[in-house]
Write an enzyme that holds these catalytic residues in place. Structure first.
Site, PDB file in Angstrom:
ATOM      1  N   SER A   1       7.349  -0.302  -0.553  1.00  0.00           N
ATOM      2  CA  SER A   1       8.746  -0.714  -0.686  1.00  0.00           C
ATOM      3  C   SER A   1       9.756   0.331  -0.234  1.00  0.00           C
ATOM      4  O   SER A   1      10.866   0.386  -0.752  1.00  0.00           O
ATOM      5  CB  SER A   1       9.014  -1.158  -2.125  1.00  0.00           C
ATOM      6  OG  SER A   1       8.355  -2.385  -2.347  1.00  0.00           O
TER       7      SER A   1
ATOM      8  N   ASP B   1      -2.195   6.613  -8.016  1.00  0.00           N
ATOM      9  CA  ASP B   1      -1.881   5.516  -7.091  1.00  0.00           C
ATOM     10  C   ASP B   1      -3.189   5.048  -6.428  1.00  0.00           C
ATOM     11  O   ASP B   1      -3.967   5.872  -5.933  1.00  0.00           O
ATOM     12  CB  ASP B   1      -0.904   6.080  -6.037  1.00  0.00           C
ATOM     13  CG  ASP B   1      -0.248   5.003  -5.193  1.00  0.00           C
ATOM     14  OD1 ASP B   1      -0.244   3.833  -5.604  1.00  0.00           O
ATOM     15  OD2 ASP B   1       0.293   5.359  -4.118  1.00  0.00           O
TER      16      ASP B   1
ATOM     17  N   ASN C   1       7.248   1.384  -5.557  1.00  0.00           N
ATOM     18  CA  ASN C   1       6.610   2.530  -4.902  1.00  0.00           C
ATOM     19  C   ASN C   1       7.341   2.897  -3.615  1.00  0.00           C
ATOM     20  O   ASN C   1       7.526   2.047  -2.741  1.00  0.00           O
ATOM     21  CB  ASN C   1       5.163   2.186  -4.551  1.00  0.00           C
ATOM     22  CG  ASN C   1       4.271   2.121  -5.780  1.00  0.00           C
ATOM     23  OD1 ASN C   1       4.744   2.153  -6.912  1.00  0.00           O
ATOM     24  ND2 ASN C   1       2.981   2.052  -5.552  1.00  0.00           N
TER      25      ASN C   1
END
Ligand SMILES: [Zn+2]
Length: 349
Positions: A224, A82, A265
């Site tokens: 999110s 990430d 995510n």
């Protein structure tokens, strides 16, 4: 079993669902994710940030991920980096065995300063060439999210560096990446919106426009988490002090999934679930001192949230749809062009 993220997202595109990407820092979190995947029969993306890699000295985390693929062999599992801040960071993840990396060239290497379009294209293209030669998937980002998480982020309220749809098309054409993270008003961390988001603060119209122009490109929604009120309440009920906050409603994510979003995510919701469960045990049973007494409920609480998201994103039940392609097939596909993004071929997939 390990799977390339590109294959996992191509399958999600065929099936019309999204795949949650959940962050991992320790053993309990990865156990929660894998148990939720098994229970819901879901393919899954487990991802590690630079902060997670340094917290776990890299090797602990990597071996936890390998343990997950050994103990849950039936689950197609992507290991994803990430927010890689530089080609060197991505390279180290590829060498360690990640099947997917994010090169976030929307920020400079410090992970804070918004970069130029040219910088973003150059570093992303460099990672695409390096990663695809090894069959590894690449996610890039155009526009910057708001907020700061683990020392990474442009800060601000998420509306400062929104993705421009024209630039998104040019970015995909120039980089050849596999998945595109876009900025539509969301932020990292728990404080995304100071009231329930509207079309003014969460720009779903922009997302839909980007999908219209890039129908074959997998879109990624960062920041999110939904930050549900019940998880906030548990923390505050047992001595926590969270300020009122709003996340991205699940219905908006589902609208995104109907418009090209394939990776979502989620991190904050899991952090909230874990912290709430630990607070509750320590508050109700102050005599307890065995970490397992609160880590087990914490693990259960996170598993419940992850399983809910897997069902809501539609990935539940799709864990046995496909056999993972060997990495050699991915290398071949990138070399012969069959895996190139096709930004201009509307609906051709
Ligand atoms: Zn992010």
């Amino acid at each position: 079993m390990l799977v390339s993220m590109r294959q996992g997202l191509d399958e999600a595109s065929k099936g019309g669902y999204g795949v949650g990407a959940f962050n991992v820092n320790n053993m309990e979190q990865i156990q929660s994710i894998m148990e939720a995947a098994r229970e819901t029969k879901s393919p899954v993306i487990v991802q590690a940030s630079r902060g997670a890699r340094s917290y776990s000295q890299d090797r602990f985390l990597y071996h936890l991920m390998v343990a997950a693929t050994e103990l849950y062999p039936e689950i197609p599992t992507v290991l994803h980096l990430d927010h890689g801040n530089s080609p060197a960071t991505c390279k180290s993840a590829i060498e360690m065995g990640f099947t997917s990396v994010m090169m976030d060239g929307s920020l400079m290497e410090d992970g804070k300063t918004p970069s130029s379009f040219e910088h973003n294209v150059a570093v992303t293209r460099e990672v695409v060439e390096m990663a695809h030669a090894k069959g590894v998937t690449v996610e890039g980002e155009i526009g910057c999210l708001g907020g700061i998480e683990d020392g990474h982020g442009a800060g601000g309220d998420g509306l400062e560096h929104l993705t421009d749809p024209d630039q998104a098309v040019e970015f995909v054409e120039k980089t050849g990446l596999d998945a595109l993270a876009i900025a539509i008003g969301t932020s990292h961390g728990a404080y995304k919106f100071s009231k329930a988001p509207t079309g003014e603060t969460l720009k779903m119209d922009t997302l839909i426009e980007i999908h219209r122009r890039l129908p074959n490109v997998h879109l990624v929604m960062h920041g999110s988490s939904s930050v549900p009120k019940d998880l906030q309440d548990i923390i505050n009920q047992y001595g926590g002090k969270l300020k009122p906050t709003w996340g991205v409603p699940v219905e908006e994510i589902q609208l995104g999934i109907r418009n090209g979003v394939r990776k979502i995510n989620v991190d904050t919701d899991n952090r909230l679930a874990i912290t709430g469960a630990i607070r509750k045990v320590l508050f109700e049973s102050p005599e307890k001192f065995d970490p397992r007494d609160y880590m087990k409920p914490a693990r259960d609480a996170m598993k419940k949230v992850v399983a809910e998201r897997m069902t809501e994103f539609g990935q539940a039940g799709h864990g046995k749809d496909y056999a993972p392609l060997p990495i050699s097939e991915m290398i071949k596909g990138y070399a012969n062009g069959s895996l190139d993004p096709r930004p201009s071929m509307a609906g051709a997939r």
